[in-house]
Design a protein around this motif. Structure first.
Motif, PDB file in Angstrom:
ATOM      1  N   ASP A  50       0.811  -1.215   0.000  1.00 43.02           N
ATOM      2  CA  ASP A  50       0.000   0.000   0.000  1.00 43.02           C
ATOM      3  C   ASP A  50       0.846   1.267   0.000  1.00 43.02           C
ATOM      4  O   ASP A  50       0.313   2.383  -0.005  1.00 43.02           O
ATOM      5  CB  ASP A  50      -0.948   0.013   1.201  1.00 43.02           C
ATOM      6  N   GLY A  51       2.167   1.114   0.030  1.00 41.05           N
ATOM      7  CA  GLY A  51       3.057   2.260   0.023  1.00 41.05           C
ATOM      8  C   GLY A  51       3.369   2.824   1.394  1.00 41.05           C
ATOM      9  O   GLY A  51       4.175   3.754   1.509  1.00 41.05           O
ATOM     10  N   ASN A  52       2.752   2.298   2.421  1.00 40.53           N
ATOM     11  CA  ASN A  52       3.013   2.776   3.777  1.00 40.53           C
ATOM     12  C   ASN A  52       4.296   2.168   4.345  1.00 40.53           C
ATOM     13  O   ASN A  52       4.650   1.033   4.042  1.00 40.53           O
ATOM     14  CB  ASN A  52       1.841   2.435   4.699  1.00 40.53           C
ATOM     15  N   ILE A  53       4.976   2.955   5.188  1.00 42.71           N
ATOM     16  CA  ILE A  53       6.213   2.488   5.813  1.00 42.71           C
ATOM     17  C   ILE A  53       5.920   1.303   6.742  1.00 42.71           C
ATOM     18  O   ILE A  53       5.018   1.356   7.578  1.00 42.71           O
ATOM     19  CB  ILE A  53       6.877   3.615   6.621  1.00 42.71           C
ATOM     20  N   VAL A  54       6.678   0.234   6.565  1.00 42.35           N
ATOM     21  CA  VAL A  54       6.614  -0.930   7.448  1.00 42.35           C
ATOM     22  C   VAL A  54       7.819  -0.932   8.385  1.00 42.35           C
ATOM     23  O   VAL A  54       7.687  -1.119   9.590  1.00 42.35           O
ATOM     24  CB  VAL A  54       6.561  -2.235   6.634  1.00 42.35           C
ATOM     25  N   PHE A  55       9.002  -0.712   7.808  1.00 50.32           N
ATOM     26  CA  PHE A  55      10.242  -0.638   8.573  1.00 50.32           C
ATOM     27  C   PHE A  55      11.100   0.498   8.036  1.00 50.32           C
ATOM     28  O   PHE A  55      10.969   0.907   6.878  1.00 50.32           O
ATOM     29  CB  PHE A  55      11.053  -1.943   8.475  1.00 50.32           C
ATOM     30  N   LEU A  72      13.958  -0.337  12.472  1.00 50.56           N
ATOM     31  CA  LEU A  72      12.893   0.275  13.269  1.00 50.56           C
ATOM     32  C   LEU A  72      11.538  -0.077  12.685  1.00 50.56           C
ATOM     33  O   LEU A  72      11.409  -0.293  11.470  1.00 50.56           O
ATOM     34  CB  LEU A  72      13.048   1.797  13.284  1.00 50.56           C
ATOM     35  N   ASP A  73      10.513  -0.119  13.533  1.00 52.29           N
ATOM     36  CA  ASP A  73       9.166  -0.275  13.000  1.00 52.29           C
ATOM     37  C   ASP A  73       8.661   1.081  12.516  1.00 52.29           C
ATOM     38  O   ASP A  73       9.376   2.093  12.585  1.00 52.29           O
ATOM     39  CB  ASP A  73       8.224  -0.920  14.020  1.00 52.29           C
ATOM     40  N   ALA A  74       7.431   1.133  12.030  1.00 61.82           N
ATOM     41  CA  ALA A  74       6.898   2.366  11.452  1.00 61.82           C
ATOM     42  C   ALA A  74       6.828   3.503  12.459  1.00 61.82           C
ATOM     43  O   ALA A  74       6.903   4.683  12.097  1.00 61.82           O
ATOM     44  CB  ALA A  74       5.518   2.107  10.848  1.00 61.82           C
ATOM     45  N   ALA A  75       6.705   3.153  13.738  1.00 62.49           N
ATOM     46  CA  ALA A  75       6.623   4.167  14.790  1.00 62.49           C
ATOM     47  C   ALA A  75       7.993   4.599  15.299  1.00 62.49           C
ATOM     48  O   ALA A  75       8.086   5.473  16.162  1.00 62.49           O
ATOM     49  CB  ALA A  75       5.791   3.636  15.954  1.00 62.49           C
ATOM     50  N   GLY A  76       9.062   3.991  14.773  1.00 60.81           N
ATOM     51  CA  GLY A  76      10.406   4.349  15.190  1.00 60.81           C
ATOM     52  C   GLY A  76      10.960   3.546  16.336  1.00 60.81           C
ATOM     53  O   GLY A  76      12.011   3.889  16.892  1.00 60.81           O
TER      54      GLY A  76
END
Length: 210
Positions: A50-55, A72-76
């Motif tokens: 979907d184009g969203n950051i996973v890592f 890092l995960d999407a939340a850092g």
């Protein structure tokens, strides 16, 4: 109780190294983008279909002291710390630890370049409990001109993930990765990042590993 048993059985069935949370019952498509025009390592963004950051992969260590990467995960939040072995010339051996730790008690797996022959690169991956390292737990085979690679379970012909490199544009390298169902895609992402770093470190010195 029955639901808990089903969850445990599902986690056991999935081939996870980092966490069963990163195993999906369907193929997972990842896009890994590396900034090629940089003096530092570790600048990767990994997105889903979907184009969203996973890592994300960043390099918090001093460039000239002991470079390494943190996944890092999407939340850092730090998931893994990837460190090249200091005595390993051209970063041909890496150790991967849980979270932001580098303590041996938190070692999850190691990866080392085992051969470079006729434009083919092979990296062996050993899980932490495989202390003898007689037989690898996973094997990465990269094809001609680094355009594609396959991750296999041990020395078998069972593929668990495939990667294809897209054309480099505007100082960036793009890798399309397909992770098979019930395979830990955080683990696969880390292995591909290590492969990229080994390639980056060996571009000026393509001699085979000893």
């Amino acid at each position: 109780m029955e639901q808990a048993t089903e969850v445990a059985a599902e986690a056991h069935h999935a081939n996870w190294v980092i966490s069963p949370n990163y195993c999906a019952p369907h193929p997972v498509e990842l896009t890994i983008v590396r900034k090629a025009m940089t003096i530092t390592h570790g600048n990767f963004d990994i997105t889903g279909i979907d184009g969203n950051i996973v890592f994300k992969v960043r390099a918090p260590f001093a460039i000239f002291h002991n470079p390494g990467n943190v996944l890092l995960d999407a939340a850092g939040n730090p998931i893994l710390t990837l460190r090249p072995k200091l005595s390993s010339i051209f970063h041909r051996k890496w150790k991967v630890f849980k979270g932001d730790s580098t303590d041996s008690a938190n070692l999850l797996f190691s990866a080392k370049l085992s051969s470079t022959f006729q434009f083919k690169t092979t990296v062996d991956v050993f899980l932490a409990n495989n202390t003898r390292e007689d037989v690898c737990d996973f094997k990465v085979k990269q094809s001609f001109w680094q355009r594609s690679c396959v991750v296999y379970a041990g020395n078998s012909s069972t593929a668990v993930a495939q990667m294809h490199k897209k054309q480099s544009l505007f100082g960036k390298e793009k890798f399309m990765v397909t992770v098979n169902p019930n395979i830990d895609y955080a683990f696969i992402a880390a292995v591909i990042v290590i492969l990229c770093e080994i390639n980056f470190s060996n571009r000026s010195t393509p001699s085979p590993a000893s």
